[in-house]
Write a protein that holds these residues in place. Structure first.
Motif, PDB file in Angstrom:
ATOM      1  N   LYS A 280    -128.732  -8.483 -28.313  1.00  0.00           N
ATOM      2  CA  LYS A 280    -127.216  -9.110 -28.807  1.00  0.00           C
ATOM      3  C   LYS A 280    -126.859 -10.139 -27.822  1.00  0.00           C
ATOM      4  O   LYS A 280    -126.083 -11.022 -28.105  1.00  0.00           O
ATOM      5  CB  LYS A 280    -126.227  -8.082 -29.085  1.00  0.00           C
ATOM      6  N   SER A 281    -127.274  -9.818 -26.672  1.00  0.00           N
ATOM      7  CA  SER A 281    -126.878 -10.942 -25.436  1.00  0.00           C
ATOM      8  C   SER A 281    -127.582 -12.091 -25.297  1.00  0.00           C
ATOM      9  O   SER A 281    -127.266 -12.782 -24.553  1.00  0.00           O
ATOM     10  CB  SER A 281    -126.831 -10.020 -24.212  1.00  0.00           C
ATOM     11  N   ILE A 282    -128.702 -12.215 -26.178  1.00  0.00           N
ATOM     12  CA  ILE A 282    -129.709 -13.345 -26.147  1.00  0.00           C
ATOM     13  C   ILE A 282    -128.940 -14.504 -26.888  1.00  0.00           C
ATOM     14  O   ILE A 282    -128.693 -14.177 -28.204  1.00  0.00           O
ATOM     15  CB  ILE A 282    -131.177 -12.972 -26.609  1.00  0.00           C
ATOM     16  N   ARG A 283    -128.830 -15.696 -26.528  1.00  0.00           N
ATOM     17  CA  ARG A 283    -128.331 -16.651 -27.114  1.00  0.00           C
ATOM     18  C   ARG A 283    -128.697 -18.111 -26.543  1.00  0.00           C
ATOM     19  O   ARG A 283    -129.293 -18.184 -25.480  1.00  0.00           O
ATOM     20  CB  ARG A 283    -126.703 -16.707 -27.229  1.00  0.00           C
ATOM     21  N   PHE A 284    -128.345 -19.342 -27.278  1.00  0.00           N
ATOM     22  CA  PHE A 284    -128.615 -20.515 -26.481  1.00  0.00           C
ATOM     23  C   PHE A 284    -127.544 -20.653 -25.846  1.00  0.00           C
ATOM     24  O   PHE A 284    -126.252 -20.259 -25.548  1.00  0.00           O
ATOM     25  CB  PHE A 284    -128.335 -21.543 -27.627  1.00  0.00           C
ATOM     26  N   ILE A 285    -127.875 -21.578 -24.461  1.00  0.00           N
ATOM     27  CA  ILE A 285    -127.122 -21.716 -23.399  1.00  0.00           C
ATOM     28  C   ILE A 285    -126.080 -22.810 -24.097  1.00  0.00           C
ATOM     29  O   ILE A 285    -126.513 -23.733 -24.509  1.00  0.00           O
ATOM     30  CB  ILE A 285    -127.943 -22.386 -22.069  1.00  0.00           C
ATOM     31  N   ASP A 286    -124.720 -22.565 -23.457  1.00  0.00           N
ATOM     32  CA  ASP A 286    -123.652 -23.619 -23.942  1.00  0.00           C
ATOM     33  C   ASP A 286    -123.382 -24.462 -22.399  1.00  0.00           C
ATOM     34  O   ASP A 286    -123.787 -24.426 -21.591  1.00  0.00           O
ATOM     35  CB  ASP A 286    -122.595 -23.032 -24.548  1.00  0.00           C
ATOM     36  N   ASP A 287    -122.370 -25.339 -22.771  1.00  0.00           N
ATOM     37  CA  ASP A 287    -122.269 -26.268 -21.583  1.00  0.00           C
ATOM     38  C   ASP A 287    -121.868 -25.371 -20.354  1.00  0.00           C
ATOM     39  O   ASP A 287    -121.832 -25.764 -19.144  1.00  0.00           O
ATOM     40  CB  ASP A 287    -121.150 -27.351 -21.891  1.00  0.00           C
ATOM     41  N   ASN A 325    -130.688 -18.325 -23.004  1.00  0.00           N
ATOM     42  CA  ASN A 325    -130.308 -17.782 -21.466  1.00  0.00           C
ATOM     43  C   ASN A 325    -131.403 -16.759 -21.035  1.00  0.00           C
ATOM     44  O   ASN A 325    -131.701 -16.713 -19.973  1.00  0.00           O
ATOM     45  CB  ASN A 325    -128.861 -16.912 -21.472  1.00  0.00           C
ATOM     46  N   LEU A 326    -132.111 -16.230 -21.996  1.00  0.00           N
ATOM     47  CA  LEU A 326    -133.351 -15.340 -21.601  1.00  0.00           C
ATOM     48  C   LEU A 326    -134.376 -16.408 -21.140  1.00  0.00           C
ATOM     49  O   LEU A 326    -135.361 -15.786 -20.095  1.00  0.00           O
ATOM     50  CB  LEU A 326    -133.844 -14.794 -22.858  1.00  0.00           C
ATOM     51  N   GLY A 327    -134.678 -17.596 -21.726  1.00  0.00           N
ATOM     52  CA  GLY A 327    -135.552 -18.410 -21.316  1.00  0.00           C
ATOM     53  C   GLY A 327    -135.254 -18.734 -19.798  1.00  0.00           C
ATOM     54  O   GLY A 327    -136.189 -19.110 -19.074  1.00  0.00           O
ATOM     55  N   GLU A 394    -125.358 -13.220 -14.430  1.00  0.00           N
ATOM     56  CA  GLU A 394    -125.234 -14.566 -14.300  1.00  0.00           C
ATOM     57  C   GLU A 394    -125.807 -15.430 -15.498  1.00  0.00           C
ATOM     58  O   GLU A 394    -125.532 -16.318 -15.436  1.00  0.00           O
ATOM     59  CB  GLU A 394    -125.892 -15.087 -12.970  1.00  0.00           C
ATOM     60  N   PHE A 395    -126.580 -14.934 -16.136  1.00  0.00           N
ATOM     61  CA  PHE A 395    -127.015 -15.488 -17.328  1.00  0.00           C
ATOM     62  C   PHE A 395    -126.592 -14.931 -18.655  1.00  0.00           C
ATOM     63  O   PHE A 395    -127.012 -15.276 -19.930  1.00  0.00           O
ATOM     64  CB  PHE A 395    -128.808 -15.164 -17.645  1.00  0.00           C
ATOM     65  N   ASP A 396    -125.415 -14.064 -18.611  1.00  0.00           N
ATOM     66  CA  ASP A 396    -124.633 -13.582 -19.622  1.00  0.00           C
ATOM     67  C   ASP A 396    -125.798 -12.701 -20.588  1.00  0.00           C
ATOM     68  O   ASP A 396    -125.745 -12.547 -21.666  1.00  0.00           O
ATOM     69  CB  ASP A 396    -124.194 -14.727 -20.527  1.00  0.00           C
ATOM     70  N   LEU A 397    -126.750 -12.042 -19.881  1.00  0.00           N
ATOM     71  CA  LEU A 397    -127.674 -11.196 -20.254  1.00  0.00           C
ATOM     72  C   LEU A 397    -127.064  -9.722 -19.959  1.00  0.00           C
ATOM     73  O   LEU A 397    -126.537  -9.514 -18.940  1.00  0.00           O
ATOM     74  CB  LEU A 397    -129.073 -11.412 -19.887  1.00  0.00           C
ATOM     75  N   LYS A 398    -127.511  -8.880 -20.976  1.00  0.00           N
ATOM     76  CA  LYS A 398    -127.114  -7.373 -20.708  1.00  0.00           C
ATOM     77  C   LYS A 398    -128.355  -6.404 -20.808  1.00  0.00           C
ATOM     78  O   LYS A 398    -129.243  -6.891 -21.810  1.00  0.00           O
ATOM     79  CB  LYS A 398    -125.928  -6.922 -21.459  1.00  0.00           C
TER      80      LYS A 398
END
Length: 419
Positions: A280-287, A325-327, A394-398
């Motif tokens: 659920k924490s994996i997403r495209f990075i935003d600005d 963010n995972l990449g 720091e990468f908004d990952l959990k």
């Protein structure tokens, strides 16, 4: 008529002149000669040991070769000295016990048995000496021969047993061997482990599968430690918890085991563990996330290069930058691991996804440590994963983890703080 110079007759006549009868005089003369023979045998034993201690030992110590020192250490020369009293008794028994043929036969048989047993002890010491000499050679580091040495010793003991049996029971050795042949099935059953151990020992040595000092693991037998000894029937391993485990030699051929010697010789040890990422924490990075991650020069360059090569489709669904963010985290982890001083530079460093089984997305960290010892290896592994776990935020990952009691309480809005 007895010879004029026969000592037994001279002593008998001497005792008879004192008034003793012929039978008592013969007994006393025989007893005197026996005492004399035993005195000579005792003196010969002292003389032989003195020669070995004062002459042979000094000669051995003065030579530059270490082989003769090993023979001296294994007491080959000392045990040979036991032949001196036996030979004195063997050759002089007929002279002392001439009047008692039955006792003469018994003493000679007993002396023969003693010499055979001494010969066996000397042969075993000789074999041990050559085994010790072999262990000083470089080839012994790759090929162990203890199993063969034990087999030769068994052969020596079998031959000794056959000789003693034939002497005591007055049986021909060929007859005994023929009788053993008829019991071949029973002998195979009795010596089954020895035969299997011999074959396994030959295979282990010929194929260089195992040697003393190797670190091996056998999961099915709770074996994880260093090989201490390899014998004809057993292999002794000291586990890292300091317990000692012995396994049959043939089991190492029949079953699979893992030898870590190749890893130790290569100077690199594999680390392969996974981080379970909450999907659920994996997403495209935003600005906002791009700005935060762009503080790292390497990550900023990576993001810019990725966007330049990104999809230029007119479909807005396929034109979201495609960078997650995972990449970016995987790229960061590769850069971090590549510059770590304790990670082997000549080996693969990789982060890859594994199939999810409902407990988050496994991101496997695959690399090689340049530290093979247990303590530095475990410290490096802990350091790497502690850093990667701490940097995930720091990468908004959990990380994925099962809910705890505090998670359940928090979901109901209950304050767990105490005043």
């Amino acid at each position: 008529m007895p010879l004029i110079g026969d000592p037994s007759v001279l002593l008998r006549d001497l005792f008879m002149k004192t008034g003793l009868d012929s039978g008592v005089s013969m007994f006393l003369s025989t007893l005197t000669l026996i005492s004399f023979v035993f005195l000579l045998s005792w003196l010969s034993n002292l003389l032989a040991k003195s020669i070995i201690k004062n002459v042979v030992s000094n000669i051995v110590k003065r030579t530059t070769s270490t082989w003769d020192d090993i023979f001296l250490e294994q007491k080959v020369f000392t045990r040979l000295s036991h032949y001196a009293p036996a030979l004195v008794i063997w050759f002089m028994a007929g002279w002392a016990l001439k009047a008692y043929p039955s006792w003469l036969a018994f003493i000679q048989k007993l002396t023969y048995v003693y010499m055979v047993m001494v010969g066996t002890i000397v042969a075993v010491s000789f074999i041990n000496a050559w085994h010790q000499i072999y262990n000083t050679l470089p080839i012994s580091q790759h090929r162990h021969i203890k199993g063969y040495v034990q087999l030769v010793k068994i052969f020596v003991f079998v031959i000794t047993g056959l000789i003693l049996f034939s002497v005591v029971f007055r049986k021909d050795i060929s007859t005994i061997v023929a009788g053993l042949g008829a019991m071949a099935a029973v002998l195979l059953l009795v010596f089954k482990d020895t035969i299997l151990g011999l074959v396994a020992s030959i295979q282990l040595s010929a194929n260089e599968m195992l040697k003393i000092g190797d670190w091996i693991t056998i999961p099915g037998r709770d074996v994880d430690g260093t090989v201490m000894d390899i014998t004809l029937n057993t292999v002794k391993i000291q586990n890292f918890d300091k317990t000692i485990i012995t396994v049959p030699t043939y089991s190492l051929v029949n079953e699979s085991f893992q030898n870590w010697k190749g890893m130790e010789e290569s100077g690199a040890r594999q680390i392969k563990r996974a981080l379970l990422i909450d999907m659920k924490s994996i997403r495209f990075i935003d600005d906002d996330l791009k700005a935060r991650l762009g503080k790292s020069v390497h990550l900023k360059e990576f993001i810019e290069n990725f966007e330049k090569q990104g999809n230029k489709s007119n479909d807005p669904l396929f034109n979201q930058g495609l960078l997650t963010n995972l990449g970016v985290f995987r790229k960061y982890a590769e850069l971090y691991l590549a510059q770590h001083p304790l990670i082997s530079k000549g080996q693969t460093v990789l982060l890859r996804h594994r199939a999810s089984e409902g407990s988050g997305l496994p991101v496997q960290v695959y690399l090689f440590s340049s530290q093979c010892g247990m303590i530095p290896y475990e410290n490096l592994q802990s350091e790497v994963f502690e850093h990667l776990i701490a940097i995930l935020n720091e990468f908004d990952l959990k990380l994925f983890q099962n809910p705890t009691g505090y998670d359940v309480i928090a979901s109901y809005g209950i304050n767990t703080k105490t005043e």
